[in-house]
Each structure stands twice: as C-alpha cells, then as structure tokens.
Write a protein that holds these residues in place. Structure first.
Motif, PDB file in Angstrom:
ATOM      1  N   MET A   1     124.145  60.157  37.797  1.00 38.09           N
ATOM      2  CA  MET A   1     124.788  59.801  36.478  1.00 38.09           C
ATOM      3  C   MET A   1     124.508  58.513  36.107  1.00 38.09           C
ATOM      4  SD  MET A   1     128.824  59.950  35.452  1.00 38.09           S
ATOM      5  CE  MET A   1     128.871  61.559  36.084  1.00 38.09           C
ATOM      6  N   SER A   2     124.211  58.326  34.703  1.00 32.50           N
ATOM      7  CA  SER A   2     123.569  56.829  34.417  1.00 32.50           C
ATOM      8  C   SER A   2     124.757  56.005  34.379  1.00 32.50           C
ATOM      9  CB  SER A   2     122.940  57.078  32.864  1.00 32.50           C
ATOM     10  OG  SER A   2     124.153  57.159  32.056  1.00 32.50           O
ATOM     11  N   ARG A   3     124.345  54.744  34.578  1.00 30.91           N
ATOM     12  CA  ARG A   3     125.317  53.589  34.406  1.00 30.91           C
ATOM     13  C   ARG A   3     126.255  53.544  33.244  1.00 30.91           C
ATOM     14  NH1 ARG A   3     123.079  47.822  35.994  1.00 30.91           N
ATOM     15  NH2 ARG A   3     122.489  49.038  37.964  1.00 30.91           N
ATOM     16  N   LYS A   4     125.420  53.930  32.140  1.00 30.85           N
ATOM     17  CA  LYS A   4     126.114  53.895  30.555  1.00 30.85           C
ATOM     18  C   LYS A   4     127.298  55.039  30.807  1.00 30.85           C
ATOM     19  CE  LYS A   4     124.052  53.591  26.817  1.00 30.85           C
ATOM     20  NZ  LYS A   4     123.123  53.895  25.533  1.00 30.85           N
ATOM     21  N   LYS A   5     126.970  56.180  31.312  1.00 31.42           N
ATOM     22  CA  LYS A   5     127.940  57.103  31.471  1.00 31.42           C
ATOM     23  C   LYS A   5     129.062  56.845  32.394  1.00 31.42           C
ATOM     24  CE  LYS A   5     126.804  61.289  30.602  1.00 31.42           C
ATOM     25  NZ  LYS A   5     126.326  62.748  30.523  1.00 31.42           N
ATOM     26  N   LEU A   6     128.816  56.295  33.499  1.00 31.64           N
ATOM     27  CA  LEU A   6     130.004  55.827  34.274  1.00 31.64           C
ATOM     28  C   LEU A   6     130.857  54.674  33.807  1.00 31.64           C
ATOM     29  CD1 LEU A   6     127.690  55.557  37.705  1.00 31.64           C
ATOM     30  CD2 LEU A   6     129.712  57.189  37.292  1.00 31.64           C
ATOM     31  N   GLN A   7     130.058  53.883  32.868  1.00 30.42           N
ATOM     32  CA  GLN A   7     131.032  52.941  32.305  1.00 30.42           C
ATOM     33  C   GLN A   7     132.122  53.315  31.168  1.00 30.42           C
ATOM     34  OE1 GLN A   7     131.470  49.606  32.864  1.00 30.42           O
ATOM     35  NE2 GLN A   7     132.990  49.940  31.726  1.00 30.42           N
ATOM     36  N   ARG A   8     131.267  54.660  30.676  1.00 26.95           N
ATOM     37  CA  ARG A   8     132.204  55.292  29.674  1.00 26.95           C
ATOM     38  C   ARG A   8     133.322  55.971  30.144  1.00 26.95           C
ATOM     39  NH1 ARG A   8     128.018  57.430  24.861  1.00 26.95           N
ATOM     40  NH2 ARG A   8     127.174  55.356  24.241  1.00 26.95           N
ATOM     41  N   PHE A   9     133.043  56.443  31.302  1.00 23.41           N
ATOM     42  CA  PHE A   9     134.150  57.063  32.078  1.00 23.41           C
ATOM     43  C   PHE A   9     135.326  56.330  32.349  1.00 23.41           C
ATOM     44  CE2 PHE A   9     131.363  60.928  33.210  1.00 23.41           C
ATOM     45  CZ  PHE A   9     131.474  61.657  32.026  1.00 23.41           C
ATOM     46  N   GLN A  10     134.800  55.049  32.845  1.00 27.75           N
ATOM     47  CA  GLN A  10     135.706  53.990  33.338  1.00 27.75           C
ATOM     48  C   GLN A  10     136.645  53.717  32.098  1.00 27.75           C
ATOM     49  OE1 GLN A  10     136.530  53.048  36.424  1.00 27.75           O
ATOM     50  NE2 GLN A  10     138.250  51.607  35.453  1.00 27.75           N
ATOM     51  N   ASP A  11     135.911  53.255  31.125  1.00 25.69           N
ATOM     52  CA  ASP A  11     136.693  53.003  29.621  1.00 25.69           C
ATOM     53  C   ASP A  11     137.914  54.146  29.603  1.00 25.69           C
ATOM     54  OD1 ASP A  11     135.217  50.682  29.569  1.00 25.69           O
ATOM     55  OD2 ASP A  11     133.953  51.680  28.090  1.00 25.69           O
ATOM     56  N   ASN A  12     137.438  55.363  29.513  1.00 26.15           N
ATOM     57  CA  ASN A  12     138.371  56.278  29.246  1.00 26.15           C
ATOM     58  C   ASN A  12     139.591  56.122  30.317  1.00 26.15           C
ATOM     59  OD1 ASN A  12     136.845  57.736  27.195  1.00 26.15           O
ATOM     60  ND2 ASN A  12     136.239  59.220  28.419  1.00 26.15           N
ATOM     61  N   GLU A  13     139.358  56.100  31.456  1.00 27.68           N
ATOM     62  CA  GLU A  13     140.469  55.640  32.338  1.00 27.68           C
ATOM     63  C   GLU A  13     141.341  54.658  31.799  1.00 27.68           C
ATOM     64  OE1 GLU A  13     141.338  57.346  35.130  1.00 27.68           O
ATOM     65  OE2 GLU A  13     139.697  58.678  35.413  1.00 27.68           O
ATOM     66  N   GLU A  14     140.789  53.607  31.185  1.00 24.27           N
ATOM     67  CA  GLU A  14     141.643  52.444  30.823  1.00 24.27           C
ATOM     68  C   GLU A  14     142.256  52.644  29.522  1.00 24.27           C
ATOM     69  OE1 GLU A  14     138.921  49.341  31.457  1.00 24.27           O
ATOM     70  OE2 GLU A  14     139.024  49.536  33.685  1.00 24.27           O
ATOM     71  N   ASN A  15     141.547  53.321  28.723  1.00 25.13           N
ATOM     72  CA  ASN A  15     141.874  53.367  27.242  1.00 25.13           C
ATOM     73  C   ASN A  15     143.169  54.083  27.094  1.00 25.13           C
ATOM     74  OD1 ASN A  15     139.641  51.747  26.798  1.00 25.13           O
ATOM     75  ND2 ASN A  15     138.365  53.328  25.839  1.00 25.13           N
ATOM     76  N   TRP A  16     144.531  53.554  26.479  1.00 23.12           N
ATOM     77  CA  TRP A  16     145.493  54.184  26.380  1.00 23.12           C
ATOM     78  C   TRP A  16     145.436  55.390  25.306  1.00 23.12           C
ATOM     79  CZ3 TRP A  16     147.722  55.554  21.608  1.00 23.12           C
ATOM     80  CH2 TRP A  16     147.325  54.984  20.441  1.00 23.12           C
ATOM     81  N   ASN A  17     144.466  55.480  24.391  1.00 24.12           N
ATOM     82  CA  ASN A  17     144.391  56.641  23.690  1.00 24.12           C
ATOM     83  C   ASN A  17     143.660  57.804  24.297  1.00 24.12           C
ATOM     84  OD1 ASN A  17     141.817  55.521  23.404  1.00 24.12           O
ATOM     85  ND2 ASN A  17     141.835  55.325  20.966  1.00 24.12           N
ATOM     86  N   VAL A  18     143.224  57.804  25.409  1.00 23.70           N
ATOM     87  CA  VAL A  18     142.655  58.838  26.246  1.00 23.70           C
ATOM     88  C   VAL A  18     143.554  59.471  26.915  1.00 23.70           C
ATOM     89  CG1 VAL A  18     140.634  59.805  27.544  1.00 23.70           C
ATOM     90  CG2 VAL A  18     140.516  58.124  25.670  1.00 23.70           C
ATOM     91  N   VAL A  19     143.894  60.984  26.943  1.00 23.04           N
ATOM     92  CA  VAL A  19     144.846  61.773  27.690  1.00 23.04           C
ATOM     93  C   VAL A  19     143.853  62.496  28.575  1.00 23.04           C
ATOM     94  CG1 VAL A  19     146.623  62.874  27.849  1.00 23.04           C
ATOM     95  CG2 VAL A  19     147.013  61.368  26.178  1.00 23.04           C
ATOM     96  N   GLN A  20     144.158  62.397  29.976  1.00 22.12           N
ATOM     97  CA  GLN A  20     142.911  63.036  30.699  1.00 22.12           C
ATOM     98  C   GLN A  20     143.621  63.327  32.169  1.00 22.12           C
ATOM     99  OE1 GLN A  20     139.152  61.008  30.807  1.00 22.12           O
ATOM    100  NE2 GLN A  20     139.833  59.806  32.432  1.00 22.12           N
ATOM    101  N   GLU A  21     143.142  64.051  32.948  1.00 17.31           N
ATOM    102  CA  GLU A  21     143.367  64.163  34.184  1.00 17.31           C
ATOM    103  C   GLU A  21     143.589  63.189  35.026  1.00 17.31           C
ATOM    104  OE1 GLU A  21     143.124  67.649  37.856  1.00 17.31           O
ATOM    105  OE2 GLU A  21     141.452  67.455  36.244  1.00 17.31           O
ATOM    106  N   GLY A  22     144.603  62.763  35.978  1.00 23.42           N
ATOM    107  CA  GLY A  22     144.541  61.728  36.490  1.00 23.42           C
ATOM    108  C   GLY A  22     145.354  60.727  36.073  1.00 23.42           C
ATOM    109  N   LYS A  23     145.751  60.596  34.667  1.00 25.74           N
ATOM    110  CA  LYS A  23     146.926  59.981  34.177  1.00 25.74           C
ATOM    111  C   LYS A  23     148.173  60.428  34.197  1.00 25.74           C
ATOM    112  CE  LYS A  23     143.785  57.407  30.910  1.00 25.74           C
ATOM    113  NZ  LYS A  23     143.737  57.002  29.544  1.00 25.74           N
TER     114      LYS A  23
END
Length: 219
Positions: A1-23
């Motif tokens: 997986m690319s570094r860019k995609k990994l960063q985006r997934f990390q951002d999703n973990e931190e962004n309040w406006n993304v509701v996803q598994e793990g939160k």
C-alpha cells in the motif's frame, strides 16, 4: 500500500466527520446521527456509493440547514470529501464507511428524510440482480429507513439499469413516481441539482452519455 493511501487512512481515523469501524460511534450511531454526530435536529440526507463525496459536499454547501452523509466502502475515496468538508468548515457533512448492504445497521426506522443513489454499478447480468442498489431487497431497506413522504433520487448513465429500476418502481403500488427523464440536462429538473456533478457524471456527460434521473417516494 502506498504511503499516500496509508496517510489518508490515518486521516480518516482522526477526522471527526468519518464514521468507520474502530471508532466508538460506529456501533452507537444507529438512530442517533443527529444527536451523536451532528448535535442538531436538522433533516438527514444520505448519498449511497458517494465515492469521493463531490455530490454530498456540494449539497451540503447549498443546504446548510440539512445534514448530509455520504456512504461508501472505499476509505481513500471518502478521504477526499471528508478533507474538503473540513477545509471549508462544513459541519453538516459526514461520511460512513461501510458496505451498503449493511445500511440498516446504521440507520433506524424513519431516520432519513432524503436518499440519493448516484451512478451505482449496473450489475447487468441477471444473476447479479440482487446486487443492484435499486433491486427489491434494497428498496425494502430504504423504505424502512425513510420518513413518511421521504424522497429517493436515482441518477445513472446506464440505460439498462434505469429501465430496470423504472419498471420495478412503476410495478409497485406502494411507490409514487414524482419525476423521471432519460435526458436530465435537457429536463425541467436540472436546476434543482445546482450544477453539482460527480467525477464520473462529468466523464459520462463529456462522452455524450445521456444522464437519466428518477425521483420517487414510498406511500
């Protein structure tokens, strides 16, 4: 997986406006979107297969007194809409990362005021009918989650899927068709969408594809 995609997934973990598994909210939000996520009582509009979220965000800009949720399973796509919404301080936008067939695990009966199905995969083979987002099983799911008189909007470039959907809707006594057209951008309803287009809608239109549109409600 690319570094860019990994960063985006990390951002999703931190962004309040993304509701996803793990939160924590992922397991709690059903029936409580306005209370837990938006902290207001505004009507709720949901876009299915939202992709990069252009349409969800575009509607949120136009209607600040409504809440909007884009649903998609692709985290890297959701990241785009989430990031734009945060940059523009659009607090009436969120994104739910899940499979659409699991939608009833996240929305309670009568919780949604308006539903958009925008350019879904047509699944043209007969054996794949159950996977179409306008198939009978999905329509029953939508019916349970929509408020009385809640609207469903369907847009597609695919004539086969549109014919299938229109015929199915016309055959049901519990559905009222409000409007439909085989050429949206030559119709009386184009201005209702404020010129908002998804990436794929632009591609289809530039290739000369006619955009089909259907609006209906459950009785």
């Amino acid at each position: 997986m690319s570094r860019k995609k990994l960063q985006r997934f990390q951002d999703n973990e931190e962004n309040w406006n993304v509701v996803q598994e793990g939160k924590e909210i992922f397991e709690q939000v059903k029936g409580k979107w306005n209370g837990l996520q938006f902290q207001n009582r505004q009507p709720l509009t949901v876009e299915l297969a939202c992709g990069r979220g252009e349409f969800t965000v575009g509607l949120a800009r136009q209607y600040p007194n409504r809440n909007f949720i884009g649903v998609d399973i692709k985290g890297a796509r959701i990241w785009k809409g989430s990031t734009i919404a945060l940059e523009e301080d659009l607090n009436n936008v969120s994104f739910l990362r899940t499979q659409i067939q699991l939608l009833d695990k996240f929305f309670d009966q009568g919780e949604i005021s308006e539903l958009w199905i925008t350019f879904p995969d047509p699944y043209p083979r007969d054996g794949d009918e159950k996977r179409r987002l306008t198939s009978p099983r999905f329509l029953e799911m939508y019916k349970s989650m929509l408020k009385q008189d809640g609207l469903v909007h369907f847009k597609s470039d695919n004539t086969g899927l549109f014919d299938y959907t229109l015929a199915l809707v016309q055959s049901r006594e519990d559905i009222e068709i409000v409007a439909y057209t085989y050429d949206f951008y030559s119709s009386d309803w184009k201005n209702e969408h404020h010129g908002i287009q998804t990436k794929y809608e632009k591609i289809f239109s530039e290739k000369g594809e006619k955009i089909k549109y259907l609006k209906f409600r459950f009785l």
